[in-house]
Scaffold this motif. Structure first.
Motif, PDB file in Angstrom:
ATOM      1  N   GLY A   1       0.509  -1.147   0.007  1.00  0.00           N
ATOM      2  CA  GLY A   1      -0.090  -0.254   0.255  1.00  0.00           C
ATOM      3  C   GLY A   1       0.624   1.228  -0.246  1.00  0.00           C
ATOM      4  N   ALA A   2       1.922   1.140  -0.259  1.00  0.00           N
ATOM      5  CA  ALA A   2       3.136   2.426  -0.186  1.00  0.00           C
ATOM      6  C   ALA A   2       2.930   3.043  -1.113  1.00  0.00           C
TER       7      ALA A   2
ATOM      8  N   LEU B   1      -3.524   2.979   3.511  1.00  0.00           N
ATOM      9  CA  LEU B   1      -4.141   3.027   4.451  1.00  0.00           C
ATOM     10  C   LEU B   1      -5.290   4.356   4.978  1.00  0.00           C
ATOM     11  N   LEU B   2      -4.402   5.205   4.220  1.00  0.00           N
ATOM     12  CA  LEU B   2      -5.155   6.608   3.956  1.00  0.00           C
ATOM     13  C   LEU B   2      -6.047   6.758   3.421  1.00  0.00           C
TER      14      LEU B   2
ATOM     15  N   GLU C   1       0.499   6.484  12.414  1.00  0.00           N
ATOM     16  CA  GLU C   1       1.298   6.741  12.385  1.00  0.00           C
ATOM     17  C   GLU C   1       0.667   5.361  10.729  1.00  0.00           C
ATOM     18  N   LEU C   2      -0.287   5.005  11.000  1.00  0.00           N
ATOM     19  CA  LEU C   2      -1.083   3.857   9.948  1.00  0.00           C
ATOM     20  C   LEU C   2      -1.009   4.511   8.714  1.00  0.00           C
ATOM     21  N   ALA C   3      -1.217   5.959   9.208  1.00  0.00           N
ATOM     22  CA  ALA C   3      -1.808   7.036   7.625  1.00  0.00           C
ATOM     23  C   ALA C   3      -0.254   7.236   6.567  1.00  0.00           C
TER      24      ALA C   3
ATOM     25  N   ILE D   1      -8.203  -0.970  10.404  1.00  0.00           N
ATOM     26  CA  ILE D   1      -8.951  -0.443   8.906  1.00  0.00           C
ATOM     27  C   ILE D   1      -9.460  -0.877   8.136  1.00  0.00           C
ATOM     28  N   TYR D   2      -9.142  -1.731   8.042  1.00  0.00           N
ATOM     29  CA  TYR D   2      -9.125  -3.168   6.505  1.00  0.00           C
ATOM     30  C   TYR D   2     -10.258  -3.788   6.928  1.00  0.00           C
ATOM     31  N   LYS D   3     -11.217  -3.503   7.689  1.00  0.00           N
ATOM     32  CA  LYS D   3     -11.774  -4.405   8.292  1.00  0.00           C
ATOM     33  C   LYS D   3     -13.309  -2.885   8.529  1.00  0.00           C
ATOM     34  N   GLU D   4     -13.369  -1.914   8.900  1.00  0.00           N
ATOM     35  CA  GLU D   4     -14.176  -1.529   8.537  1.00  0.00           C
ATOM     36  C   GLU D   4     -14.329  -1.161   7.611  1.00  0.00           C
TER      37      GLU D   4
END
Length: 653
Positions: free
Chosen positions: A248-249, A433-434, A426-428, A454-457
Motif C-alpha cells: 500500500g505504499a 491505509l490513508l 502512524e498508519l496514515a 482499518i481493513y475490516k471497517e
C-alpha cells in the motif's frame, strides 16, 4: 456450421465441442450458438442500442418458448454492428447483460458474450488475417490491401530511413501517439476502490501526491539514505531503478504516474513509456519459453500500428522507458523466469531505461538479474503529504458541496493530530491505509485504532454501500463476505491473482448478484478482461484470506504450513493482529518451529547429505561430535531467524 438467410432458428452459426474461447485456460465446451443482428443504416447510439436490445430479447424469448422447439444452446454469442453505450446500469451494454439474467431460468446458459461495434473493432485490430481477408468488402480495402502487400517484403529497408536524429524524433512522436491511448486507459484511472460510491475514474493526476524516495547507500544496497528525494530526481539520475516499498505504499501508483507524466522528467531525449504488470505477463505465459516482454509489448501496444522493425529501431536507440510493476506478485514458480527475461532485455537493450517495483520484504529483487539496478524505497508520507492527500481526495469526491468537503478534510487533519490518535496517525503514512481512513472518517466521523481494524471497517463500509445504492437487488452481506473470503483463499492458494467468473459462481450463488455488479459497487474487485476479475488491491485478498483462516477450525495449521514462504508473510502478520489471545497460536508456532529444526537437523545428518558435503573419511569424526553440532545448528538457524526479523522489524513494529 454456418447458416444463411431465412428461418435459421436464431442461428448465424453453431459449434459443438471444445473451443479456445474465451481463453485456452477456460474454454467453452458444448453447443455454441452465434446470432448476428446487423443494422444497415445505424441512426444514433441510443436508438441503435434500443433496437439491439429488442432483437436480443426476441431471440431469447424464442429459445425459451417450447412451441418454437429450438435447441437451447449451452453458450450464446450475440453479435451486432451497432454501438452499445457503456454508462453504468443505464447504458445499453449493461441492459443487454441484464436481459440475459432475465432468462437465466428459462434459457440456462453456461456462458454468454456480446460482440458489439467496439468489441468487433478490437477483434479486427488484433487479427490481421481476418481484417485483410475481408478488406474487399470495404470500398478502400482493395487499395489498402495492395499497399500492405507491397510494403510487407520491404519492411527491413525501412530501418535505413532512421539514420539521423530528426528521423528518430519523428518515429518517437508517431509511436507515442499510438501508445498514449493504452497508457491513458491503463494508468490514468486510479487503481483503487470507490469513495462512498463516488466513481474514481480518470483522477490519478488530481489525487496523486508527489512521491519521495530514499536511495540506497553507496556501499550497501540494504541501507537507505535518510534524505528524501522527489521521484523525478531519482528517476532521472538512475537508468536502472528498483523501487521497493511496503504494501500500500504507492509503488504501482508511482509507476502509473510516471507513465502518464513521463514528459515532466528532464531526460536527455524524449522517451516512450510502456507500463507492464509483471503478474499479468507471467499469467499469460504457459511456460518459461513464452515469457517475452517484447512480444507482450507488440501485442498490447504496437498491434498493427507500429511495425516490428520500428520497435526495434526505438530499442536500439534507447528510447523506451520500461515500467515493470509488481515483481513480488509473480507466482513463485515463474518469478525467476520473469527476472531472467528482464535481465535479458536489459543486457540486449541497455541504452533504454528500466524501473521495476517490488515489495521490500520480498526477496526477488535480490536476484542476480538486478545486480546493476539502483535500489530505492518509497518514503512514508510526511505530515504535509498526508494533509495534501486528504484535501485532494475529499475535493475530488462529488457527494457533497465544496464547503463541506473542505470542512471534512480539515476535521480529519485535526483529528489525526490528537494525542489519542497517535497510533492511527502512524498508519496514515501509506496511501492505501490513508485512503481507507478517509473513507471510514467520512462515513462514521471517527477513527479506528489498529491497522487490521482499518481493513475490516473499510471493507465493511464498501459492502454496506452495496445495499444502500443498489435498488434492484439486495445482497445478503454475511453470505457475500463469506464468498469473498473463499474466493481470496482459493485464488491465493492456487497462486492466482485473477479468476474467471465461472470459477467462483458457486461461491456467490447465495448473494443474488452478478459479479459485474459486485465489481462496480463494492470496489473490492476490478474487471481485467471479459469475465475475468481480480482483487483491486492484493492487500484486500490477503486480509480476506487471513480473516477466513482465523475463523476456520484448521486455519492456523494451514497458515503455519506456509510460514516460511515469503508470499504468505503479510497474511501471517494480519492474521496474528486479528487474534484477541495469542497463547494457543504461540504453542502451535513453537511446535512448528521445533519441527523445522528437527527436519533441518535430520537432513543435515543424513548419510546422503553428509557424503555430499564432507566425504566418507570425515563422516565419523562429525558423528562423534553430533551433540555439539546439534547445538551449533540450532544456534545457526536462530541467527538466520534473527537476521530475517531485523530485516522486517521496521515495517511490522
Amino acid at each position: 456450421m454456418v447458416f444463411g438467410d431465412g428461418p435459421d432458428g436464431g442461428r448465424e452459426a453453431t459449434f459443438n465441442g471444445l473451443t479456445r474461447y474465451p481463453s485456452e485456460d477456460n474454454p467453452w465446451n458444448g453447443y455454441i450458438v452465434i446470432q448476428a443482428k446487423f443494422r444497415q443504416k445505424p441512426q444514433n447510439s441510443q436508438e441503435d442500442g434500443e433496437w439491439a436490445l429488442k432483437q436480443l430479447k426476441s431471440e431469447l424469448e424464442d429459445f425459451a418458448n417450447p412451441k418454437k422447439r429450438r435447441r437451447q444452446p449451452d453458450y450464446y454469442i450475440f453479435a451486432t454492428n451497432v454501438v452499445l453505450t457503456p454508462v453504468q446500469d443505464k447504458g445499453t451494454k449493461d441492459k443487454a447483460y441484464d436481459i440475459f439474467q432475465e432468462f437465466k431460468d428459462s434459457v440456462p446458459l453456461k456462458g454468454y458474450d456480446i460482440w458489439d461495434y467496439d468489441k468487433i473493432r478490437a477483434f479486427l485490430d488484433n487479427f490481421e488475417d481476418i481484417r485483410r481477408a475481408n478488406a474487399v468488402f470495404i470500398t478502400s480495402g482493395d487499395v489498402l490491401s495492395q499497399i500492405i502487400d507491397f510494403i510487407e517484403p520491404r519492411k527491413e529497408l525501412f530501418a535505413d530511413q532512421y539514420t539521423n536524429p530528426e528521423d528518430i524524433e519523428v518515429l518517437v512522436q508517431k509511436v507515442r501517439s499510438h501508445f498514449d491511448k493504452t497508457i491513458q486507459n491503463e494508468c490514468e484511472t486510479l487503481c483503487t476502490f470507490n469513495l462512498l460510491y463516488s466513481p474514481m475514474q480518470g483522477n490519478l493526476s488530481q489525487i496523486y501526491v508527489q512521491t519521495k524516495l530514499n536511495e540506497s547507500q553507496q556501499f550497501s544496497s540494504e541501507e537507505f539514505s535518510q534524505e528524501r528525494r522527489l521521484w523525478e530526481e531519482v528517476v532521472r539520475k538512475n537508468p536502472k531503478l528498483m523501487v521497493l516499498g511496503k504494501p500500500g505504499a504507492g509503488k504501482t501508483t508511482l509507476l502509473q504516474y510516471i507513465a502518464v507524466h513521463c514528459d515532466e522528467v528532464d531526460f536527455q531525449s524524449k522517451l516512450i513509456p510502456v507500463f507492464i504488470s509483471l503478474k499479468t505477463l507471467a499469467e499469460n505465459a504457459k511456460s518459461a519459453a513464452e515469457i517475452s516482454l517484447i512480444r507482450y509489448i507488440r501485442k498490447k501496444y504496437c498491434r498493427s500500428h507500429v511495425s516490428k522493425q520500428e520497435l526495434e529501431v526505438l530499442l536500439d536507440n534507447g528510447r523506451l522507458l520500461f515500467l515493470l510493476d509488481g515483481l513480488d506478485e509473480v507466482t513463485e514458480d515463474k518469478v525467476r523466469d520473469v527476472s531472467k527475461e528482464i535481465h535479458r532485455l536489459v543486457d540486449e537493450y541497455s541504452d533504454n531505461r528500466f524501473i521495476v517495483s517490488c515489495r521490500k520484504e520480498h526477496q526477488a529483487y535480490k536476484f542476480k538479474a538486478f545486480g546493476n539496478f539502483t535500489l530505492c524505497k518509497v518514503a512514508d508520507f510526511e505530515q504535509l503529504q498526508i494533509e495534501e492527500f486528504i484535501k485532494n481526495l475529499f475535493t475530488e469526491s462529488n457527494d457533497s458541496t465544496q464547503l463541506s468537503k473542505i470542512t471534512l478534510a480539515s476535521d480529519l487533519i485535526k483529528k489525526l493530530k490528537l494525542p489519542e490518535n497517535q497510533r492511527i496517525r502512524e498508519l496514515a503514512d501509506t496511501p492505501l491505509l490513508l485512503h481507507l481512513i478517509c473513507l471510514i472518517f467520512q462515513e462514521r466521523g471517527d477513527l479506528p485504532a489498529k491497522k487490521v481494524e482499518i481493513y475490516k471497517e473499510g471493507i465493511d463500509l464498501l459492502l454496506e454501500k452495496w445495499n444502500q445504492f443498489n435498488d434492484r437487488v439486495q445482497v445478503n452481506m454475511a453470505e457475500f463476505r463469506k464468498a469473498l473470503r473463499r474466493i481470496a483463499i482459493i485464488t491465493f492458494e492456487d497462486s492466482k491473482s485473477s479468476f474467471e467468473e465461472e470459477e467462483i459462481l458457486p461461491y456467490i450463488e447465495n448473494c443474488s448478484s452478478k459479479l459485474s455488479e459486485i465489481e462496480v459497487l463494492s470496489g473490492l474487485l476490478v474487471k481485467k478482461t471479459w469475465k475475468t476479475y481480480t482483487f483491486s488491491h492484493q492487500t484486500f485478498q490477503e486480509y480476506l484470506m487471513a480473516e477466513e483462516l482465523v475463523n476456520s477450525q484448521q486455519g492456523w495449521r494451514k497458515l503455519l504450513i506456509h510460514v516460511t514462504e515469503p508470499r504468505w508473510h503479510e497474511v501471517f502478520i494480519i492474521a496474528v493482529e486479528m487474534l484477541p489471545n495469542t497463547d494457543s497460536f504461540l504453542r502451535l508456532f513453537k511446535q512448528k518451529f521445533n519441527n523445522l529444526i528437527n527436519d533441518y537437523n535430520n537432513h543435515w545428518w543424513s548419510d546422503e547429505s553428509l557424503n555430499d558435503r564432507v566425504g566418507l573419511e570425515n563422516k565419523q569424526n562429525l558423528l562423534s561430535k553430533k551433540d555439539y553440532s546439534d547445538a551449533y545448528l540450532i544456534q545457526k538457524l536462530l541467527i538466520q531467524v534473527h537476521q530475517k526479523i531485523c530485516n522486517i522489524k521496521d515495517y511490522y513494529t
